[in-house]
Design a protein around this motif. Sequence first.
Motif, PDB file in Angstrom:
ATOM      1  N   ASN A  62      13.902   2.821  -0.447  1.00  0.00           N
ATOM      2  CA  ASN A  62      13.869   2.012   0.927  1.00  0.00           C
ATOM      3  C   ASN A  62      12.753   1.277   0.921  1.00  0.00           C
ATOM      4  N   SER A  63      11.637   1.622   0.637  1.00  0.00           N
ATOM      5  CA  SER A  63      10.358   0.713   0.597  1.00  0.00           C
ATOM      6  C   SER A  63      10.574  -0.548   0.011  1.00  0.00           C
ATOM      7  N   TYR A  64      11.104  -0.308  -1.232  1.00  0.00           N
ATOM      8  CA  TYR A  64      11.423  -1.342  -2.058  1.00  0.00           C
ATOM      9  C   TYR A  64      12.295  -2.404  -1.520  1.00  0.00           C
ATOM     10  N   ALA A  65      13.681  -1.800  -0.764  1.00  0.00           N
ATOM     11  CA  ALA A  65      14.471  -2.579  -0.107  1.00  0.00           C
ATOM     12  C   ALA A  65      13.782  -3.387   1.098  1.00  0.00           C
ATOM     13  N   LYS A 111       0.889  -1.311   0.023  1.00  0.00           N
ATOM     14  CA  LYS A 111       0.068  -0.180   0.008  1.00  0.00           C
ATOM     15  C   LYS A 111       0.924   1.137  -0.093  1.00  0.00           C
ATOM     16  N   ILE A 112       1.852   1.232   0.865  1.00  0.00           N
ATOM     17  CA  ILE A 112       2.721   2.537   0.821  1.00  0.00           C
ATOM     18  C   ILE A 112       3.446   2.574  -0.429  1.00  0.00           C
ATOM     19  N   ILE A 113       3.998   1.550  -1.061  1.00  0.00           N
ATOM     20  CA  ILE A 113       4.586   1.643  -2.364  1.00  0.00           C
ATOM     21  C   ILE A 113       3.770   2.374  -3.273  1.00  0.00           C
ATOM     22  N   LYS A 114       2.725   1.828  -3.443  1.00  0.00           N
ATOM     23  CA  LYS A 114       1.403   2.300  -4.359  1.00  0.00           C
ATOM     24  C   LYS A 114       1.309   3.746  -3.946  1.00  0.00           C
ATOM     25  N   ARG A 168       3.436   6.078  -2.389  1.00  0.00           N
ATOM     26  CA  ARG A 168       4.679   6.785  -2.813  1.00  0.00           C
ATOM     27  C   ARG A 168       4.938   6.847  -4.310  1.00  0.00           C
ATOM     28  N   GLU A 169       4.475   5.595  -4.928  1.00  0.00           N
ATOM     29  CA  GLU A 169       4.750   5.802  -6.399  1.00  0.00           C
ATOM     30  C   GLU A 169       3.977   6.866  -7.006  1.00  0.00           C
ATOM     31  N   LYS A 170       2.647   7.237  -6.632  1.00  0.00           N
ATOM     32  CA  LYS A 170       1.724   8.199  -7.114  1.00  0.00           C
ATOM     33  C   LYS A 170       2.451   9.450  -6.582  1.00  0.00           C
ATOM     34  N   SER A 221      12.975  14.957  -3.906  1.00  0.00           N
ATOM     35  CA  SER A 221      13.941  13.686  -4.187  1.00  0.00           C
ATOM     36  C   SER A 221      13.843  12.925  -2.558  1.00  0.00           C
ATOM     37  N   GLN A 222      13.760  13.690  -1.678  1.00  0.00           N
ATOM     38  CA  GLN A 222      13.568  12.763  -0.275  1.00  0.00           C
ATOM     39  C   GLN A 222      12.643  11.789  -0.543  1.00  0.00           C
ATOM     40  N   GLU A 223      11.416  12.165  -1.251  1.00  0.00           N
ATOM     41  CA  GLU A 223      10.584  10.990  -1.499  1.00  0.00           C
ATOM     42  C   GLU A 223      11.103   9.953  -2.148  1.00  0.00           C
ATOM     43  N   LYS A 224      11.688  10.248  -3.254  1.00  0.00           N
ATOM     44  CA  LYS A 224      12.415   9.076  -3.957  1.00  0.00           C
ATOM     45  C   LYS A 224      13.116   8.388  -3.131  1.00  0.00           C
ATOM     46  N   ILE A 225      13.878   8.533  -2.087  1.00  0.00           N
ATOM     47  CA  ILE A 225      14.688   7.851  -1.226  1.00  0.00           C
ATOM     48  C   ILE A 225      13.570   6.936  -0.764  1.00  0.00           C
TER      49      ILE A 225
END
Lengths: 163, 163
Positions: free
Chosen positions: A130-133, A110-113, A115-117, A122-126
């Motif tokens: 992190n979420s992927y990892a 859910k978070i990844i979804k 965050r992707e949107k 740039s902080q959010e890209k990080i």
Amino acid sequence: MMQEEKQELIEMFGVHFEQLYNIPPLASRILGTLIIDGCKSGLTFEELVDKMQASKSSISTNLNLLLKMEKIYYFTVLGDRKKYFKASPLSQRLNNYLTLVNNELLLIDKIIKYREKNTCCSQEKINLLNSYAYKEHMEKAEQLLLTTITKFKDIEEKNQLNK
Amino acid sequence: MMQEEKQELIEMFGVHFEQLYNIPPLASRILGTLIIDGCKSGLTFEELVDKMQASKSSISTNLNLLLKMEKIYYFTVLGDRKKYFKASPLSQRLNNYLTLVNNELLLIDKIIKYREKNTCCSQEKINLLNSYAYKEHMEKAEQLLLTTITKFKDIEEKNQLNK
DNA sequence: CGTTTAGTTCGGTAATTAACGAACCTAGAG
DNA sequence: CTCTAGGTTCGTTAATTACCGAACTAAACG
């Protein structure tokens, strides 16, 4: 004295389970006792009332709680009205962790979804990386659990046959 | 609406952390908010009072609880008296799991010691074997955690430099 | 049928917890 | 020195929890 060591172990289990599973103290002590002490042939309701120095009603309530949580189970003997309580096999107890891990995986998806949107800075890209990892880690944890659970199930089945 | 999705996510986090860490509801919501919402630049005390619709005292108490648990941290900005709160990096949050795993390893060593001394019936031999297998599993879990933690620390350090 | 055994259910109580508002503290601004 | 911003601490309250004893139930025995 050996009896003391046993008591200490049960007490350690008590504290451990209390915070790990978030269950009442008495439930935690019962579980500890069943793991250490009830591994041979199980303990009866009355034996638990005696050992725990608690009332019948408290024992009943907490046994039913542990049953519902599948931390313990009971069996009966033909021509004997008593229930014999035992701690659930490790495979079962690990299953509970599995549920937790699966829950966490759901959440992380859910978070990844989300965050992707909403990746604007740039902080959010990080954060996304992190979420992927983190997801990767949880998937490995899930795998480890699954492997161990089947291993335990194998062991348990073999022991069933040996009887 | 995006706002709704965020709120739902925070609420899900709330329930999750509440039972996972066994912390008060408000603490759990704060942590969820900081993870989802406070990832950019942190949230201040006042912003949290507003967002959470809770009293200053409750926010204060729960922030301090989360700080003590190392689930969150704060930083300050020169010439600004406010504290900016953020969720701890994942490496830190995973450290807490590590402690749990280590605790469990300690416990299991105690059990093994106990069982090795008191193995009288065949059922107990099986228990001992199970304990060995369980220990093995927990050691793998520990290893996985350690690997992931260093991985996260690496990522976090790199991000520090990029700033 | 009445009694015993094995356990459950119910109502109450003592202890704990989560949140609150009001009073308080402390560093810096004026 | 006084005021204010940014919190913290304290005492209270409402809700929840953990446990208890007493009454109950259900099955089996005689």
